[in-house]
Design a protein around this motif. Structure first.
Motif, PDB file in Angstrom:
ATOM      1  N   UNK A  28       0.832  -1.187   0.000  1.00 12.80           N
ATOM      2  CA  UNK A  28       0.000   0.000   0.000  1.00 12.80           C
ATOM      3  C   UNK A  28       0.875   1.248   0.000  1.00 12.80           C
ATOM      4  N   UNK A  29       0.486   2.242  -0.817  1.00 12.26           N
ATOM      5  CA  UNK A  29       1.252   3.475  -0.963  1.00 12.26           C
ATOM      6  C   UNK A  29       0.405   4.655  -0.510  1.00 12.26           C
ATOM      7  N   UNK A  30       1.014   5.527   0.292  1.00 15.54           N
ATOM      8  CA  UNK A  30       0.388   6.805   0.652  1.00 15.54           C
ATOM      9  C   UNK A  30       1.361   7.908   0.288  1.00 15.54           C
ATOM     10  N   UNK A  31       0.856   8.898  -0.412  1.00 17.05           N
ATOM     11  CA  UNK A  31       1.695   9.996  -0.871  1.00 17.05           C
ATOM     12  C   UNK A  31       1.137  11.310  -0.348  1.00 17.05           C
ATOM     13  N   UNK A  32       1.970  12.079   0.335  1.00 17.53           N
ATOM     14  CA  UNK A  32       1.578  13.423   0.745  1.00 17.53           C
ATOM     15  C   UNK A  32       2.357  14.415  -0.104  1.00 17.53           C
ATOM     16  N   UNK A  33       2.211  15.689   0.175  1.00 21.75           N
ATOM     17  CA  UNK A  33       2.912  16.679  -0.631  1.00 21.75           C
ATOM     18  C   UNK A  33       4.420  16.662  -0.392  1.00 21.75           C
ATOM     19  N   UNK A  34       4.834  16.241   0.809  1.00 21.61           N
ATOM     20  CA  UNK A  34       6.265  16.224   1.128  1.00 21.61           C
ATOM     21  C   UNK A  34       6.864  14.826   1.173  1.00 21.61           C
ATOM     22  N   UNK A  35       6.100  13.836   1.604  1.00 24.97           N
ATOM     23  CA  UNK A  35       6.655  12.516   1.859  1.00 24.97           C
ATOM     24  C   UNK A  35       5.875  11.433   1.123  1.00 24.97           C
ATOM     25  N   UNK A  36       6.448  10.242   1.098  1.00 26.84           N
ATOM     26  CA  UNK A  36       5.775   9.073   0.554  1.00 26.84           C
ATOM     27  C   UNK A  36       5.997   7.923   1.530  1.00 26.84           C
ATOM     28  N   UNK A  37       4.952   7.164   1.766  1.00 31.10           N
ATOM     29  CA  UNK A  37       4.982   6.065   2.720  1.00 31.10           C
ATOM     30  C   UNK A  37       4.534   4.797   2.014  1.00 31.10           C
ATOM     31  N   UNK A  38       5.134   3.675   2.349  1.00 32.40           N
ATOM     32  CA  UNK A  38       4.724   2.405   1.767  1.00 32.40           C
ATOM     33  C   UNK A  38       4.811   1.332   2.846  1.00 32.40           C
ATOM     34  N   UNK A  52       8.291   1.421   5.052  1.00 40.82           N
ATOM     35  CA  UNK A  52       9.365   2.387   4.814  1.00 40.82           C
ATOM     36  C   UNK A  52       8.722   3.718   4.479  1.00 40.82           C
ATOM     37  N   UNK A  53       9.421   4.801   4.793  1.00 41.56           N
ATOM     38  CA  UNK A  53       8.892   6.121   4.467  1.00 41.56           C
ATOM     39  C   UNK A  53      10.011   7.096   4.179  1.00 41.56           C
ATOM     40  N   UNK A  54       9.640   8.198   3.544  1.00 42.64           N
ATOM     41  CA  UNK A  54      10.641   9.164   3.100  1.00 42.64           C
ATOM     42  C   UNK A  54      11.048  10.154   4.173  1.00 42.64           C
ATOM     43  N   UNK A  55      10.381  10.160   5.315  1.00 41.88           N
ATOM     44  CA  UNK A  55      10.794  11.090   6.361  1.00 41.88           C
ATOM     45  C   UNK A  55      12.154  10.693   6.937  1.00 41.88           C
ATOM     46  N   UNK A  56      12.542   9.440   6.738  1.00 38.70           N
ATOM     47  CA  UNK A  56      13.840   8.948   7.188  1.00 38.70           C
ATOM     48  C   UNK A  56      14.855   8.942   6.045  1.00 38.70           C
ATOM     49  N   UNK A  57      14.383   8.660   4.835  1.00 42.22           N
ATOM     50  CA  UNK A  57      15.263   8.472   3.681  1.00 42.22           C
ATOM     51  C   UNK A  57      15.219   9.667   2.735  1.00 42.22           C
ATOM     52  N   UNK A  58      15.812  10.775   3.092  1.00 46.60           N
ATOM     53  CA  UNK A  58      15.844  11.947   2.226  1.00 46.60           C
ATOM     54  C   UNK A  58      17.047  11.874   1.297  1.00 46.60           C
ATOM     55  N   UNK A  59      16.789  11.770  -0.020  1.00 47.75           N
ATOM     56  CA  UNK A  59      17.873  11.753  -0.997  1.00 47.75           C
ATOM     57  C   UNK A  59      17.445  12.512  -2.242  1.00 47.75           C
ATOM     58  N   UNK A  84       6.242 -12.052  -3.179  1.00 52.73           N
ATOM     59  CA  UNK A  84       5.151 -11.650  -4.060  1.00 52.73           C
ATOM     60  C   UNK A  84       4.148 -10.792  -3.305  1.00 52.73           C
ATOM     61  N   UNK A  85       3.771  -9.680  -3.907  1.00 50.94           N
ATOM     62  CA  UNK A  85       2.797  -8.772  -3.318  1.00 50.94           C
ATOM     63  C   UNK A  85       1.828  -8.304  -4.402  1.00 50.94           C
ATOM     64  N   UNK A  86       0.753  -7.674  -3.951  1.00 57.56           N
ATOM     65  CA  UNK A  86      -0.184  -7.003  -4.849  1.00 57.56           C
ATOM     66  C   UNK A  86       0.012  -5.512  -4.640  1.00 57.56           C
ATOM     67  N   UNK A  87       0.187  -4.763  -5.719  1.00 53.37           N
ATOM     68  CA  UNK A  87       0.465  -3.329  -5.622  1.00 53.37           C
ATOM     69  C   UNK A  87      -0.837  -2.564  -5.491  1.00 53.37           C
ATOM     70  N   UNK A  88      -0.989  -1.831  -4.397  1.00 53.35           N
ATOM     71  CA  UNK A  88      -2.167  -1.013  -4.136  1.00 53.35           C
ATOM     72  C   UNK A  88      -1.753   0.448  -4.188  1.00 53.35           C
ATOM     73  N   UNK A  89      -1.997   1.082  -5.310  1.00 52.03           N
ATOM     74  CA  UNK A  89      -1.603   2.482  -5.486  1.00 52.03           C
ATOM     75  C   UNK A  89      -2.607   3.436  -4.877  1.00 52.03           C
ATOM     76  N   UNK A  90      -3.750   2.929  -4.441  1.00 50.16           N
ATOM     77  CA  UNK A  90      -4.775   3.767  -3.836  1.00 50.16           C
ATOM     78  C   UNK A  90      -5.370   4.714  -4.853  1.00 50.16           C
ATOM     79  N   UNK A  91      -5.514   5.969  -4.479  1.00 47.80           N
ATOM     80  CA  UNK A  91      -6.117   6.957  -5.372  1.00 47.80           C
ATOM     81  C   UNK A  91      -5.109   7.619  -6.292  1.00 47.80           C
ATOM     82  N   UNK A  92      -3.839   7.252  -6.189  1.00 47.14           N
ATOM     83  CA  UNK A  92      -2.784   7.928  -6.924  1.00 47.14           C
ATOM     84  C   UNK A  92      -2.570   7.263  -8.275  1.00 47.14           C
ATOM     85  N   UNK A  93      -2.348   8.064  -9.275  1.00 50.93           N
ATOM     86  CA  UNK A  93      -2.078   7.533 -10.607  1.00 50.93           C
ATOM     87  C   UNK A  93      -0.694   6.904 -10.630  1.00 50.93           C
ATOM     88  N   UNK A  94      -0.532   5.896 -11.466  1.00 46.74           N
ATOM     89  CA  UNK A  94       0.748   5.205 -11.592  1.00 46.74           C
ATOM     90  C   UNK A  94       1.659   6.075 -12.447  1.00 46.74           C
TER      91      UNK A  94
END
Length: 112
Positions: A28-38, A52-59, A84-94
């Motif tokens: 599952x993916x959640x995207x905010x304006x500053x960060x991305x979480x999975x 994992x999330x981008x608040x820790x991994x800034x590059x 093996x997983x199923x990708x859930x992009x939620x409301x966000x476009x790929x």
């Protein structure tokens, strides 16, 4: 009007994921304006297997950070034995950050 479109897109994506997610955990993916979480969720037991999330991994740019999150998530998942997983992009476009995260997770060893 835009909110209705977003909700419809989210429900359409979740409906497709629900059909495929019977035997595999869901990425599952959640995207905010500053960060991305999975996170990888086992819906049968209701537990989070890896995250994992981008608040820790800034590059660099947001897209580079999303790729780093995807790679870190793939490493954490393979350490737990999830391949093996199923990708859930939620409301966000790929597209953009979501696509970068998915591609990096695939390169890291996840199959979806």
């Amino acid at each position: 009007m835009a909110a209705q479109t977003t909700i419809r897109r989210k429900l359409r994506a979740r409906r497709k994921v629900r059909v495929a997610a019977g035997e595999r955990p869901r990425l599952s993916v959640f995207r905010s304006s500053k960060h991305i979480y999975a996170q990888i969720i086992d819906d049968a037991s209701g537990t989070t297997l890896a995250s994992a999330n981008s608040s820790v991994l800034k590059t660099g740019t947001k897209t580079d950070t999303a790729a780093a999150v995807g790679k870190a998530l793939a490493e954490a998942a393979t350490a737990k034995g999830v391949k093996q997983v199923v990708f859930d992009r939620g409301q966000y476009r790929y597209h953009g950050r979501v696509k970068a995260l998915a591609d990096a997770a695939r390169e890291g060893g996840l199959d979806f």
